[in-house]
Scaffold this motif. Structure first.
Motif, PDB file in Angstrom:
ATOM      1  N   PRO A 181       0.830  -1.215   0.000  1.00 35.07           N
ATOM      2  CA  PRO A 181       0.000   0.000   0.000  1.00 35.07           C
ATOM      3  C   PRO A 181       0.863   1.262   0.000  1.00 35.07           C
ATOM      4  O   PRO A 181       0.537   2.265  -0.632  1.00 35.07           O
ATOM      5  N   ARG A 182       2.016   1.175   0.722  1.00 35.08           N
ATOM      6  CA  ARG A 182       2.835   2.365   0.850  1.00 35.08           C
ATOM      7  C   ARG A 182       3.480   2.744  -0.478  1.00 35.08           C
ATOM      8  O   ARG A 182       3.533   3.909  -0.854  1.00 35.08           O
ATOM      9  N   TYR A 204       4.352  21.147   3.771  1.00 35.78           N
ATOM     10  CA  TYR A 204       4.155  19.876   4.466  1.00 35.78           C
ATOM     11  C   TYR A 204       2.796  19.251   4.148  1.00 35.78           C
ATOM     12  O   TYR A 204       2.303  18.425   4.892  1.00 35.78           O
ATOM     13  N   TYR A 231      13.309  15.244  -6.845  1.00 39.24           N
ATOM     14  CA  TYR A 231      13.565  14.822  -5.460  1.00 39.24           C
ATOM     15  C   TYR A 231      13.987  16.018  -4.607  1.00 39.24           C
ATOM     16  O   TYR A 231      13.356  16.357  -3.614  1.00 39.24           O
ATOM     17  N   GLY A 254       5.887  16.836   3.705  1.00 43.96           N
ATOM     18  CA  GLY A 254       6.042  16.391   5.089  1.00 43.96           C
ATOM     19  C   GLY A 254       6.695  15.020   5.168  1.00 43.96           C
ATOM     20  O   GLY A 254       7.139  14.603   6.212  1.00 43.96           O
ATOM     21  N   ASN A 255       6.756  14.305   4.035  1.00 45.55           N
ATOM     22  CA  ASN A 255       7.364  12.978   3.958  1.00 45.55           C
ATOM     23  C   ASN A 255       6.688  11.955   4.848  1.00 45.55           C
ATOM     24  O   ASN A 255       7.332  11.034   5.339  1.00 45.55           O
ATOM     25  N   ILE A 256       5.396  12.128   5.109  1.00 46.00           N
ATOM     26  CA  ILE A 256       4.661  11.171   5.926  1.00 46.00           C
ATOM     27  C   ILE A 256       4.186  10.029   5.022  1.00 46.00           C
ATOM     28  O   ILE A 256       3.496  10.275   4.048  1.00 46.00           O
ATOM     29  N   PRO A 257       4.583   8.783   5.364  1.00 45.82           N
ATOM     30  CA  PRO A 257       4.171   7.652   4.532  1.00 45.82           C
ATOM     31  C   PRO A 257       2.659   7.640   4.330  1.00 45.82           C
ATOM     32  O   PRO A 257       1.910   7.981   5.242  1.00 45.82           O
ATOM     33  N   LEU A 258       2.245   7.259   3.156  1.00 50.09           N
ATOM     34  CA  LEU A 258       0.847   7.167   2.732  1.00 50.09           C
ATOM     35  C   LEU A 258       0.205   8.531   2.492  1.00 50.09           C
ATOM     36  O   LEU A 258      -0.881   8.623   1.957  1.00 50.09           O
ATOM     37  N   GLU A 289       4.514  11.178   1.012  1.00 50.89           N
ATOM     38  CA  GLU A 289       5.796  10.544   0.697  1.00 50.89           C
ATOM     39  C   GLU A 289       5.845  10.274  -0.803  1.00 50.89           C
ATOM     40  O   GLU A 289       5.030   9.520  -1.329  1.00 50.89           O
ATOM     41  N   VAL A 325      15.083   6.286  -2.053  1.00 56.02           N
ATOM     42  CA  VAL A 325      16.219   6.651  -1.195  1.00 56.02           C
ATOM     43  C   VAL A 325      16.154   5.879   0.118  1.00 56.02           C
ATOM     44  O   VAL A 325      17.167   5.373   0.616  1.00 56.02           O
ATOM     45  N   ILE A 326      14.948   5.753   0.673  1.00 54.98           N
ATOM     46  CA  ILE A 326      14.793   5.025   1.936  1.00 54.98           C
ATOM     47  C   ILE A 326      15.218   3.565   1.757  1.00 54.98           C
ATOM     48  O   ILE A 326      15.940   3.015   2.590  1.00 54.98           O
ATOM     49  N   LYS A 327      14.790   2.958   0.654  1.00 58.44           N
ATOM     50  CA  LYS A 327      15.181   1.562   0.392  1.00 58.44           C
ATOM     51  C   LYS A 327      16.710   1.452   0.292  1.00 58.44           C
ATOM     52  O   LYS A 327      17.304   0.499   0.784  1.00 58.44           O
ATOM     53  N   LEU A 328      17.324   2.428  -0.372  1.00 60.25           N
ATOM     54  CA  LEU A 328      18.779   2.392  -0.522  1.00 60.25           C
ATOM     55  C   LEU A 328      19.450   2.474   0.844  1.00 60.25           C
ATOM     56  O   LEU A 328      20.450   1.807   1.092  1.00 60.25           O
TER      57      LEU A 328
END
Lengths: 342, 255
Positions: free
Chosen positions: B32-33, B116, B190, B198-202, B205, B212-215
């Protein structure tokens, strides 16, 4: 090597100008190598900028006073995880000074330094420690005293993303520890805590900017040194520091990256640099720059007295970084579940 | 040369993404994310590109057809988003649109948040994409002689009719190219977005941040998997835009 060629040059010069010129060329050719041996790249994490600026100045003086040529110390700062990855991918760092032992472990796993690196220097290779405190707006309008207050209605919490920030992982674990101690379900507590987070920044310094410059949120979960630094830079009347009942003992470790040492001179310099961090002189700087050092003998008593005593739990309490990383922060771990379970 | 610079990295991406096998690829993308991030990135990029298409066209028209003070300054300023490092743009936009910033303050009085939120992301994407449309259509507008419009008027066409049947067919291919470029830039953006989102998942983001997070989790195949998903979606969109261009040429003749 260089001096030998120079001496040879002088001897030859008596023989003829041409020979001297040739020797001069040789000496010139050798010079850059010597200069190169005197550079050192320290790859560090986000909030240590000010600390290493001061340390590097003191170290250069110390090194020169011992009869060595002045070295060029370079520093690189960023999120601890990203910095570790840069070193793995080939950034030519001779020393790493990161936020988490886990990040240096990752570099060690690639064979760039021995697996037992943490036993090479005193105090688990951590010349200073720090902890996590709360920074709130002046007068503490929301009345925040401890971790439990962070999940009250209407409180906005600023903390970076634990996936990308070492400091944020400590924030998360400190909250976890508080919930454990106070008989709450830690997973439910951190979940409700992150529901109060309006902005999830990438690194600790970004989060500080969001809180102080953009004026977002009621409380910043911050490295103790960041909190004091923000107060120093922006005025004591802008923010108050709140010390919670329990927090974490963060031990940011340092290590020499063996694979990136190019010659003996550089090794000597790198070893001296890290050992310097444990000297009374450097420890005084560490206290001055708001880190908790080990040796208070030369530190300004006011710098030492600043730190309140509080209950601190270390990473061993959580079973070590390898376990924490896997259970909490890995793909699909507890932290991911906070945001996937709607 | 082209194959070295373009095809090799794409091949590397494909190899990396599928290195763990198809099921692992699907597991990385089908959460979902990830879907939320991809949907957010592409939806906002599309809105930003549409806005830039309209506004960029108007801006180019004004710059070419009208003479006014500071025209040259404005003309030069259009390139600013090209020249400005994206991080600088992001920080500047955040400072302006945060609740304590100049514009954010006004929005706050109206009970509205920009930085945000998704609105903030949209503003950053519009900012970085605008010059693409303006700069691609500007030379075309310069080529359109006023006499063409006058001829159309003498033949009894209304202004709207002239715009629709005379001007637009000449502009369409360049405008679509500008639209596609603006869209492509926005999807991958990027640096500037990261500060204002705000980079809040869902919620806020974007897909590039997820990569980048996965890396940073040392999960290269996962990062490559999302990269491939973005590549496929971008390719699909560019394909549709190209098809639209081909269709418009067939219908109206090659102009």
């Amino acid at each position: 090597m260089l001096t030998k060629i120079k001496q040879a040059g002088q001897t030859l010069a008596q023989g003829g100008l041409l020979a001297a010129a040739v020797a001069g060329v040789f000496a010139f050719g050798a010079a850059p190598q010597t200069v190169q041996a005197q550079t050192l790249l320290n790859v560090s994490y986000d909030p240590t900028r000010e600390l290493y600026e001061d340390i590097d100045k003191a170290f250069v003086d110390f090194w020169v006073a011992q009869g060595n040529p002045a070295p060029e110390i370079q520093a690189s700062h960023g999120g601890s995880g990203a910095q570790a990855r840069a070193v793995i991918e080939g950034l030519d760092a001779q020393v790493v000074t990161l936020a988490l032992a886990a990040d240096i472990d990752k570099i060690a796993k690639e064979g760039k330094l021995p697996a037992d690196w943490q036993s090479k220097l005193p105090h688990n290779a951590s010349p200073y420690t720090s902890t996590i405190v709360f920074l709130v707006r002046h007068g503490n309008p929301k009345g925040i005293k401890d971790w439990g207050d962070l999940v009250k209605d209407g409180v906005e919490v600023i903390t970076p993303n634990p996936k990308t920030s070492g400091g944020a992982r400590w924030n998360y674990l400190a909250a976890w520890a508080w919930a454990e101690k106070n008989g709450q379900d830690p997973q439910a507590f951190v979940k409700s805590l992150y529901e109060h987070v309006p902005v999830l920044d990438k690194g600790a310094r970004d989060a500080t900017t969001t809180f102080t410059q953009r004026e977002i949120g009621d409380v910043l979960l911050a490295w103790e040194n960041e909190a004091y630094l923000a107060q120093k830079e922006l005025g004591a009347d802008a923010f108050d520091i709140i010390v919670p009942s329990i927090s974490v003992l963060a031990e940011p470790p340092v290590a020499v990256v063996e694979a990136n040492i190019h010659d003996d001179a550089q090794r000597k310099l790198a070893d001296a640099y890290l050992n310097f961090l444990y000297t009374t002189e450097a420890q005084a700087i560490i206290f001055k720059d708001f880190y908790r050092g080990w040796d208070t003998s030369k530190a300004d008593p006011a710098d030492v007295a600043r730190f309140p005593k509080l209950e601190l739990v270390d990473i061993a309490h959580f079973g070590g970084w390898a376990k924490v990383q896997k259970e909490q922060f890995a793909d699909g771990g507890v932290f991911d579940q906070i945001y996937t379970a709607k | 040369m082209l194959s070295l610079m373009v095809l090799l990295p794409i091949a590397g991406l494909l190899v990396q993404g599928f290195s763990a096998g198809i099921p692992a690829f699907l597991a990385a993308v089908n959460t979902p994310r990830t879907w939320a991030a991809l949907f957010l990135s592409f939806r906002l990029s599309l809105v930003a590109a549409l806005f830039n298409l309209v506004f960029g066209l108007v801006l180019a028209w004004v710059l070419v057809r009208y003479r006014f003070p500071f025209r040259k300054v404005l003309n030069a300023a259009v390139d600013l988003p090209f020249a400005l490092p994206t991080a600088v743009a992001g920080i500047a936009l955040t400072a302006l649109y945060a609740p304590n910033g100049a514009f954010g303050h006004i929005a706050k009085d109206w009970g509205f948040k920009i930085a945000y939120t998704q609105w903030g992301i949209l503003i950053a994407l519009i900012f970085v994409g605008l010059p693409f449309v303006t700069r691609t259509v500007q030379p075309v507008i310069e080529e359109i002689a006023r006499e063409v419009e006058e001829a159309s008027a003498t033949l009894g066409a209304t202004r709207a009719y002239t715009l629709r049947r005379v001007i637009w067919p000449m502009l369409a291919p360049a405008a679509l190219t500008g639209f596609a470029l603006s869209l492509a830039r926005a999807v991958g953006e990027y640096g500037s977005v990261i500060f204002i989102a705000g980079n809040i998942p869902l919620k806020t983001e974007i897909a590039p941040l997820l990569i980048v997070i996965k890396l940073e989790e040392y999960n290269e195949p996962g990062a490559a998997a999302i990269g491939i998903a973005m590549l496929v979606m971008s390719f699909g969109m560019l394909f549709v835009i190209n098809a639209a261009q081909v269709l418009s040429r067939k219908r109206r003749g090659n102009v």
